[in-house]
Design a protein around this motif. Structure first.
Motif, short mmCIF file in Angstrom:
data_model
loop_
_atom_site.label_atom_id
_atom_site.label_comp_id
_atom_site.label_asym_id
_atom_site.label_seq_id
_atom_site.Cartn_x
_atom_site.Cartn_y
_atom_site.Cartn_z
N MET A 106 0.85 -1.18 0.00
CA MET A 106 0.00 0.00 0.00
C MET A 106 0.89 1.24 0.00
O MET A 106 2.02 1.21 0.45
CB MET A 106 -0.91 0.01 1.22
N GLY B 185 -8.19 1.57 -2.45
CA GLY B 185 -7.27 1.01 -1.49
C GLY B 185 -7.99 0.61 -0.22
O GLY B 185 -9.07 0.03 -0.27
N ASP C 272 -3.90 1.57 -3.28
CA ASP C 272 -3.33 0.54 -4.14
C ASP C 272 -3.51 0.88 -5.61
O ASP C 272 -2.91 0.23 -6.46
CB ASP C 272 -3.86 -0.86 -3.81
N GLN C 273 -4.29 1.93 -5.91
CA GLN C 273 -4.38 2.40 -7.30
C GLN C 273 -4.89 3.84 -7.32
O GLN C 273 -5.77 4.20 -6.53
CB GLN C 273 -5.30 1.51 -8.13
N ARG D 144 0.15 2.46 -9.73
CA ARG D 144 0.09 1.46 -8.67
C ARG D 144 1.46 1.40 -8.01
O ARG D 144 2.48 1.52 -8.69
CB ARG D 144 -0.26 0.07 -9.22
#
Length: 159
Positions: free
Chosen positions: A1, A93, A128-129, A148
């Motif tokens: 993360m 995330g 996470d994106q 990412r």
């Protein structure tokens, strides 16, 4: 993360456009998961505070109940009408509840929340994106940029 500062360090121009997309709309859209696993979409006013996106709001909100049970989320900046569309952004995330008094006070001070008004839910965002959907310069195609952690930035053009 990752945190948003990681995006800013690796891809500062991309991060600035993502942040501008979120800053352009007061209301954003938060997707969470209900207890039965089905999706829930809720409005939320998300603000960048201390350089990071945070999720904060009224206690007892079902969106926060969802996040305490399952921290996965997606957040959409909202979009302008087609004639004015420039870009929109998405974050996904995990949202981590913030219960530490010092961290809550640091957030409240930076957000301009008066002391004595600490009765709010607060979640720190781990990413996470990060996605930005924008038009190309000719305004003839969509350019989807996705960042990412560990992979960096990719771009796809859709006509």
């Amino acid at each position: 993360m990752a945190v948003f500062a990681d995006v800013e360090t690796e891809e500062p121009a991309f991060a600035a456009r993502v942040r501008a997309s979120f800053d352009a709309h007061r209301h954003t859209f938060l997707a969470t998961l209900r207890a039965d696993g089905s999706p829930r979409i809720s409005g939320i006013e998300m603000h960048f505070v201390l350089g990071e996106p945070w999720l904060a709001g009224m206690p007892g909100s079902v969106k926060f109940t969802d996040l305490r049970r399952d921290p996965r989320f997606a957040l959409h900046s909202g979009s302008s009408e087609p004639d004015a569309f420039d870009a929109d952004a998405k974050l996904s995330g995990r949202a981590i509840p913030v219960t530490d008094a010092a961290e809550r006070t640091r957030y409240a001070t930076a957000a301009g929340i008066p002391s004595g008004h600490m009765g709010f839910e607060l979640f720190r965002v781990e990413l996470d994106q990060v996605v930005l959907v924008a038009l190309n310069e000719e305004k003839t195609a969509l350019v989807v940029s996705s960042w990412r952690p560990g992979r960096g930035l990719t771009r796809t053009t859709r006509t």
